[in-house]
Design an enzyme around this catalytic site. Structure first.
Site, PDB file in Angstrom:
ATOM      1  N   GLY A 270       4.810   7.254   7.728  1.00  0.00           N
ATOM      2  CA  GLY A 270       4.750   8.638   8.194  1.00  0.00           C
ATOM      3  C   GLY A 270       3.869   9.484   7.305  1.00  0.00           C
ATOM      4  N   SER A 271       4.256  10.746   7.165  1.00  0.00           N
ATOM      5  CA  SER A 271       3.432  11.709   6.435  1.00  0.00           C
ATOM      6  C   SER A 271       3.723  11.687   4.942  1.00  0.00           C
ATOM      7  CB  SER A 271       3.695  13.123   6.972  1.00  0.00           C
ATOM      8  OG  SER A 271       4.993  13.558   6.593  1.00  0.00           O
TER       9      SER A 271
ATOM     10  N   ARG B 267       4.186  14.301   3.141  1.00  0.00           N
ATOM     11  CA  ARG B 267       5.210  15.317   2.855  1.00  0.00           C
ATOM     12  C   ARG B 267       6.611  14.699   2.922  1.00  0.00           C
ATOM     13  NH1 ARG B 267       8.619  18.244   5.801  1.00  0.00           N
ATOM     14  NH2 ARG B 267       7.745  17.451   7.751  1.00  0.00           N
ATOM     15  N   VAL B 268       6.896  13.979   4.002  1.00  0.00           N
ATOM     16  CA  VAL B 268       8.210  13.355   4.137  1.00  0.00           C
ATOM     17  C   VAL B 268       8.355  12.187   3.165  1.00  0.00           C
ATOM     18  CG1 VAL B 268       9.779  12.179   5.736  1.00  0.00           C
ATOM     19  CG2 VAL B 268       8.387  14.100   6.539  1.00  0.00           C
TER      20      VAL B 268
ATOM     21  N   GLU C  95       3.822   3.654   3.876  1.00  0.00           N
ATOM     22  CA  GLU C  95       2.619   3.542   4.704  1.00  0.00           C
ATOM     23  C   GLU C  95       2.312   4.939   5.222  1.00  0.00           C
ATOM     24  OE1 GLU C  95       0.794   1.130   4.727  1.00  0.00           O
ATOM     25  OE2 GLU C  95       2.022  -0.585   4.171  1.00  0.00           O
TER      26      GLU C  95
ATOM     27  N   CYS D 158      -2.861   6.307  12.177  1.00  0.00           N
ATOM     28  CA  CYS D 158      -3.038   6.569  10.744  1.00  0.00           C
ATOM     29  C   CYS D 158      -4.363   6.039  10.213  1.00  0.00           C
ATOM     30  CB  CYS D 158      -1.877   5.990   9.950  1.00  0.00           C
ATOM     31  SG  CYS D 158      -1.633   4.216  10.185  1.00  0.00           S
TER      32      CYS D 158
END
Length: 516
Positions: free
Chosen positions: A196-197, A199-200, A218, A252
Site C-alpha cells: 500500500g501507501s 503513509r499507512v 511493498e 504501483c
C-alpha cells in the site's frame, strides 16, 4: 457498489488465537497437506474466475482481459509454482563445506514463522492477497488475509470462498476498515506483509515494532521512464501507454512520468497520440464500456483530478473527467516542470506527465535527486545508455524496453528499496519471506579431542591450538586498485573463449606437424 460485511472487532483476537492453535496442531508440517492447500487455492481462483472478473469489474470497472492477464492467471500460476516446488524449497540445506565444522553436521532447516498477516491493497486485490498466501502456505504458516475495504465485491467474495476451499484452522479473512485494522495491528504476528501507501506503511511498521514483528513493505513511488531518442519509438509508445492505462494507472509500478530530451518530446507525444487512437478507436474512446478501468473511489478520483487541475504543463491528450462515473481519461501532459503538481506525489492514476530534459545525464540526475522508485524504465537501443542508467541509479527493479511485467516474471524478486519498500515476494521469494532459516549442529562428544582447548584453565598451549582456526589473509594491498571499474562477466567469458580458441589452434598446428 457491493455491501461488505465487516468482521466484528471482538472476533479478531479469537481468530488470531484459533490460528495459533491451528499452527501448533502441526497440520502444515506435512508437505502433502501444504500441497493440498496450495492446489485448493489454485482451484479457488480457477473455478471462480468469472465471479472474480465480475467482482473486479464492479469494484474497479476493469475489463475482463486485464483481470485475467494480470491477476487471475498470475495468481493461479503463483499457487501452482509453489505446489510444484514446495518439496524442493522446504528441503534442509547444507552450508558450504568447512573443514573446521563439517564434523558437527551443520544444517539449515526451513521452518515456518507461525501466524502471519497479509494486508492487501485495492488495486490488484486478488493477486496481492492470494499470491502472498501461496508462499505463506508453502512455508507452513497460518495466515490472516486483510483485503481492502474499498474493493467490497472482491473482499466479500474472499469471505465466502476462502472457508469453502481452505482449512479454516489455517487461513482466515478479516474484513473491515480503520477500526478492524487497528485491532489487527494490536496483535502479535510472526510476520506482516503490507502492500500500500508509505503513509499507512509507517503506521503498520510502528505497530509491528511494539511486538518486534518483522515486516515486508511493498509500497510504490514515482517510477520514471527515461527515453533515449535512439529507441524503438513505436514499441516504446505502445508499452508506455499500455502501462499507464491498464487498471486506469492504479498500479504501483506504472510509468509515473517520462524524462525525455527536449528535442525529442514532440516526436514522442505524436507517437503516444497515435497509439491512443489505436487502443481506443471511435468517438467514445476510453469511455466505452469494458474498454478501460475506473478510479476506485470518488475520494481517489478527487485527488487525481486535483493534481491535473494544478498542473502548469500543457494537456495534449485527454483531460476529460466524470465524477459520477469515477472516470478520468488517459491524459498526456507535456512541458511539465520539476516542481509541478503532477510531480509532487505518486499519481496512481491515468495521468502521464512528460518532463523535458537536456539529455540522459540530466534525466539520471533528476532520478537520483528523488526517492528511489519501485521501478525504473528505460527505452533505448544503445547498450552504453542501458548500462549507464543501470549503474548510475537505484530502484526496486530496472527494465529496458518494457514496463509493468517484471513482477510476474518467474524467478525475479519483486520489491522496493528505501521509501519504495523493503523485502521481496513472488515465487520462491515469498516462501523465503515467510520462512525462518533455523541453523542446527549435531556435534559428537569425541570432538572434544580436537576442541578441548576451549575449556578453562587456559594456557599458552591452548592459545596456540586456538590459532589453528584462524584463517589466512591474502597479501595486504599496497594501495587502492588502479581502476575502479569492475570487469564485466562478458569480458571474462570473452577472454576464456579466446584462450580456448588459441589452445585449439595450437593443438591443430601441433597435430598437423606430427602428421607431416
Amino acid at each position: 457498489m457491493a455491501e461488505l460485511a465487516y468482521t466484528p472487532v471482538d472476533e479478531i483476537p479469537k481468530i488470531h488465537a484459533e490460528l495459533k492453535a491451528g499452527f501448533h496442531s502441526g497440520k502444515l508440517k506435512s508437505l502433502e497437506y501444504r500441497k493440498y492447500q496450495l492446489l485448493q487455492l489454485a482451484y479457488l481462483v480457477q473455478e471462480n474466475s468469472e465471479r472474480i472478473e465480475k467482482a473486479l469489474q464492479s469494484d474497479l470497472g476493469r475489463p475482463a482481459l486485464e483481470s485475467r492477464f494480470i491477476e487471475i492467471n498470475t495468481t493461479v500460476g503463483d499457487a501452482l509454482t509453489a505446489y510444484e516446488n514446495v518439496e524442493k524449497w522446504a528441503k534442509p540445506e547444507k552450508p558450504p563445506f568447512s573443514l573446521n565444522f563439517t564434523l558437527m553436521k551443520p544444517t539449515i532447516y526451513k521452518e515456518a514463522k507461525g501466524v502471519v498477516l497479509i494486508v492487501a491493497p485495492f488495486n490488484y486485490p486478488v493477486w496481492l492477497t492470494l499470491g502472498p498466501l501461496a508462499g505463506a502456505i508453502a512455508a507452513g504458516n497460518c495466515a490472516v488475509l486483510k483485503p481492502a475495504e474499498t474493493t467490497p465485491a472482491v473482499s466479500s467474495l474472499f469471505a465466502e470462498l476462502v472457508p469453502k476451499y481452505l482449512d479454516s484452522d489455517l487461513v482466515r479473512v478479516v474484513n473491515g476498515a480503520v477500526a478492524e485494522t487497528t485491532k489487527i495491528l494490536e496483535l502479535p504476528w510472526d510476520h506482516i506483509l503490507y502492500t500500500g501507501s508509505g503513509r499507512v506503511a509507517k503506521i503498520v511498521s510502528a505497530a509491528a515494532a511494539k511486538h518486534l514483528t518483522p515486516v515486508t513493505l511493498e509500497l510504490g513511488g514515482k517510477s520514471p521512464v527515461i527515453i533515449d531518442p535512439n529507441c524503438d519509438l513505436e514499441s516504446a509508445a505502445s508499452r508506455i501507454l499500455w502501462g499507464k492505462v491498464v487498471n486506469a494507472g492504479q498500479t504501483c509500478v506504472a510509468p509515473d512520468y517520462i524524462l525525455v530530451p527536449r528535442s525529442f518530446q514532440d516526436t514522442l507525444v505524436d507517437a503516444l497520440k497515435k497509439k491512443y487512437q489505436e487502443f481506443y478507436p471511435g468517438e467514445e474512446g476510453a469511455k466505452k464500456d469494458d474498454a478501460y478501468s475506473r478510479i476506485v473511489t470518488k475520494q481517489a478520483w478527487g485527488r487525481i483530478k486535483g493534481l491535473l487541475d494544478g498542473t502548469k504543463g500543457n494537456v495534449v491528450l485527454g483531460g476529460e473527467v466524470d465524477e459520477e462515473g469515477k472516470y478520468i481519461a488517459p491524459t498526456i501532459v507535456k512541458d511539465v516542470p520539476g516542481d509541478d503538481s503532477l510531480m509532487s506525489e505518486e499519481i496512481f492514476g491515468p495521468l502521464l506527465p512528460i518532463v523535458p530534459v537536456e539529455d540522459i545525464d540530466e534525466a539520471i540526475r533528476y532520478v537520483n535527486a528523488h526517492d528511489h522508485p519501485l521501478a525504473l524504465y528505460v527505452f533505448t537501443k544503445d547498450e552504453a545508455v542501458k548500462r549507464k542508467v543501470l549503474t548510475s541509479t537505484q530502484s526496486g527493479a530496472f527494465s529496458v524496453g518494457e514496463v509493468l511485467l517484471h513482477p510476474g516474471v518467474d524467478g525475479l524478486p519483486f520489491g522496493g528499496i528505501g521509501p519504495s519498500g523493503s523485502g521481496f515476494h513472488t515465487g520462491k521469494y515469498t516462501f523465503d519471506t515467510f520462512t525462518h532459516l533455523r541453523s542446527a549442529l549435531d556435534s559428537p562428544g569425541w570432538l572434544d579431542k580436537l576442541l578441548g582447548f576451549r575449556y578453562p584453565p587456559y594456557s599458552d598451549k591452548k592459545l596456540k591450538a586456538a590459532d589453528r582456526f584462524k584463517r589466512k589473509l591474502p597479501p595486504k594491498p599496497t594501495g587502492p586498485p588502479s581502476s575502479l571499474t569492475t570487469t564485466s562477466s562478458w569480458s571474462k567469458w570473452w577472454v576464456f573463449a579466446l584462450a580456448i580458441a588459441v589452445a585449439a589452434g595450437l593443438t591443430r598446428r601441433r597435430a598437423a606437424g606430427l602428421t607431416n
